[in-house]
Design a protein around this motif. Structure first.
Motif, PDB file in Angstrom:
ATOM      1  N   ARG A  94      55.702 -28.622 131.741  1.00 15.56           N
ATOM      2  CA  ARG A  94      56.342 -29.940 131.623  1.00 15.56           C
ATOM      3  C   ARG A  94      55.277 -30.996 131.395  1.00 15.56           C
ATOM      4  NH1 ARG A  94      59.622 -31.149 136.800  1.00 15.56           N
ATOM      5  NH2 ARG A  94      57.746 -30.255 137.743  1.00 15.56           N
ATOM      6  N   GLN A  95      55.605 -31.958 130.557  1.00 14.74           N
ATOM      7  CA  GLN A  95      54.654 -33.006 130.193  1.00 14.74           C
ATOM      8  C   GLN A  95      54.311 -33.915 131.363  1.00 14.74           C
ATOM      9  OE1 GLN A  95      55.536 -35.095 126.506  1.00 14.74           O
ATOM     10  NE2 GLN A  95      54.853 -37.011 127.424  1.00 14.74           N
ATOM     11  N   ARG A 267      50.450 -41.675 123.716  1.00 15.85           N
ATOM     12  CA  ARG A 267      50.301 -43.123 123.859  1.00 15.85           C
ATOM     13  C   ARG A 267      50.048 -43.515 125.303  1.00 15.85           C
ATOM     14  NH1 ARG A 267      54.990 -45.837 119.980  1.00 15.85           N
ATOM     15  NH2 ARG A 267      54.133 -45.095 117.968  1.00 15.85           N
ATOM     16  N   GLU A 268      50.686 -42.805 126.226  1.00 16.50           N
ATOM     17  CA  GLU A 268      50.545 -43.131 127.637  1.00 16.50           C
ATOM     18  C   GLU A 268      49.294 -42.515 128.270  1.00 16.50           C
ATOM     19  OE1 GLU A 268      53.824 -39.939 127.248  1.00 16.50           O
ATOM     20  OE2 GLU A 268      53.022 -41.636 126.107  1.00 16.50           O
ATOM     21  N   GLY A 269      48.533 -41.786 127.476  1.00 11.99           N
ATOM     22  CA  GLY A 269      47.295 -41.189 127.981  1.00 11.99           C
ATOM     23  C   GLY A 269      47.188 -39.722 127.596  1.00 11.99           C
ATOM     24  N   ASP A 270      46.011 -39.156 127.779  1.00 12.18           N
ATOM     25  CA  ASP A 270      45.795 -37.760 127.431  1.00 12.18           C
ATOM     26  C   ASP A 270      46.562 -36.822 128.353  1.00 12.18           C
ATOM     27  OD1 ASP A 270      44.170 -38.574 125.411  1.00 12.18           O
ATOM     28  OD2 ASP A 270      42.288 -37.909 126.334  1.00 12.18           O
ATOM     29  N   PHE A 271      47.162 -35.812 127.775  1.00 14.69           N
ATOM     30  CA  PHE A 271      47.888 -34.795 128.520  1.00 14.69           C
ATOM     31  C   PHE A 271      47.184 -33.460 128.327  1.00 14.69           C
ATOM     32  CE2 PHE A 271      51.719 -31.784 128.270  1.00 14.69           C
ATOM     33  CZ  PHE A 271      51.647 -31.458 129.608  1.00 14.69           C
ATOM     34  N   ASP A 272      46.392 -33.050 129.320  1.00 12.25           N
ATOM     35  CA  ASP A 272      45.695 -31.768 129.280  1.00 12.25           C
ATOM     36  C   ASP A 272      46.688 -30.679 129.688  1.00 12.25           C
ATOM     37  OD1 ASP A 272      43.587 -33.423 128.808  1.00 12.25           O
ATOM     38  OD2 ASP A 272      42.473 -32.938 130.621  1.00 12.25           O
ATOM     39  N   TRP A 273      47.323 -30.080 128.696  1.00  9.86           N
ATOM     40  CA  TRP A 273      48.424 -29.181 129.049  1.00  9.86           C
ATOM     41  C   TRP A 273      47.978 -27.756 129.322  1.00  9.86           C
ATOM     42  CZ3 TRP A 273      50.683 -24.795 126.864  1.00  9.86           C
ATOM     43  CH2 TRP A 273      50.206 -24.419 125.608  1.00  9.86           C
ATOM     44  N   LEU A 274      46.767 -27.393 128.902  1.00  7.55           N
ATOM     45  CA  LEU A 274      46.280 -26.038 129.160  1.00  7.55           C
ATOM     46  C   LEU A 274      44.778 -26.073 129.380  1.00  7.55           C
ATOM     47  CD1 LEU A 274      47.287 -22.755 127.424  1.00  7.55           C
ATOM     48  CD2 LEU A 274      44.875 -23.360 127.543  1.00  7.55           C
TER      49      LEU A 274
END
Length: 287
Positions: A94-95, A267-274
């Motif tokens: 999930r994001q 846009r809301e910031g970096d999402f390190d998903w893995l």
């Protein structure tokens, strides 16, 4: 122990046994499908060149790319024909949360043609896991996800957007098969500056480019694109994407990054998903 409690415990026991049995069946079926996908990947391989790397062939490459290849390959290094890479780490399904679900994965690469199969097991609960298979072969990409290997949660294949994203992933992960970056192997390089270069590859009518960024030691440290498709509410949305790699070590004469993180730049910031690390590497060479 009260009668109601006994009934509840019995019911829980039956559910647990059923889940374990279903998980074993799902795992067996999933493995068979992965074996078929990997077999198709290797059957599509074309005869490669029986050649070895020499520093002389780097003369036409941008300076940071030539420096990087001299660093990670040894003189006389045969070309990599296929690779088998085992990974472990954490990812987020999930994001809204950072990577926290443990995963293990086996990834198979072929060169040429460009192709891969990534098969991951993601632990959800002690007795519950999800399986994810991401693949690219002959210009066609697919992704499948199932709980306990049986219950579909995601399934997509055959779209141009998916093919583009899979080819971008392949190009990014070529840091694990760096002989594929050499001249004549399908990747075209153009200079940006002394620390960056643009890599472009075309496969089955799909063309993608990624910006490779190099650190002070000359290693690839980061890969970036301003646009990779991701699915949002059933729609494909172009989003900035990339990855960071570090901790280079030698495996079978090839220096590769052992640790990595995959990032969506939202846009809301970096999402390190893995985030993960390579635990095993096995190469098949042309010679």
């Amino acid at each position: 122990m009260g009668r109601k409690l006994k009934i509840v415990l019995l019911g829980l026991g039956i559910i647990i046994v059923a889940l374990v049995a279903a998980s074993r069946i799902g795992s067996a079926l999933w493995k068979k499908a992965t074996v078929r996908a990997v077999a198709a990947l290797h059957q599509a391989m074309t005869p490669g060149e029986e050649k070895v790397f020499t520093g002389q062939e780097l003369a036409t490459l941008p300076a940071p790319v030539a420096r990087y290849l001299r660093l990670v390959l040894r003189e006389g290094q045969p070309l990599i024909r296929s690779a088998r890479i085992v990974q472990e780490g954490e990812l987020s399904l999930r994001q809204t949360v950072r990577p926290k679900n443990p995963f293990t994965a086996l990834q198979e690469f072929t060169v040429p043609p460009a192709g891969f199969v990534w098969d991951a097991r993601v632990r959800m609960l002690p007795i519950l896991s999800a399986r994810i298979r991401d693949s690219y072969l002959a210009g066609r990409a697919s992704i499948s996800g199932k709980l306990i290997g049986l219950i579909p949660v995601v399934s997509s294949s055959g779209t141009p957007e998916l093919a583009q994203g899979a080819l971008q992933r392949y190009l990014c992960e070529t840091v694990w098969i760096p002989t594929a970056f050499l001249p004549g192997q399908g990747v075209a390089w153009s200079a940006i500056d002394h620390r960056r270069a643009l890599a472009t590859v075309t496969d089955s009518g799909t063309t993608v480019s990624l910006e490779f960024r190099f650190n002070d030691r000359g290693e690839v440290a980061e890969v970036f694109t301003p646009g990779r498709y991701r699915q949002v509410g059933g729609q494909y949305v172009l989003t900035a994407w990339g990855g960071r790699v570090w901790n280079y070590q030698e495996r079978q004469g090839v220096r590769i990054p052992i640790e990595f993180v995959v990032v969506w730049h939202l846009r809301e910031g970096d999402f390190d998903w893995l985030k993960g690390r390579v635990t095993e590497v096995s190469y098949e060479f042309e010679l």
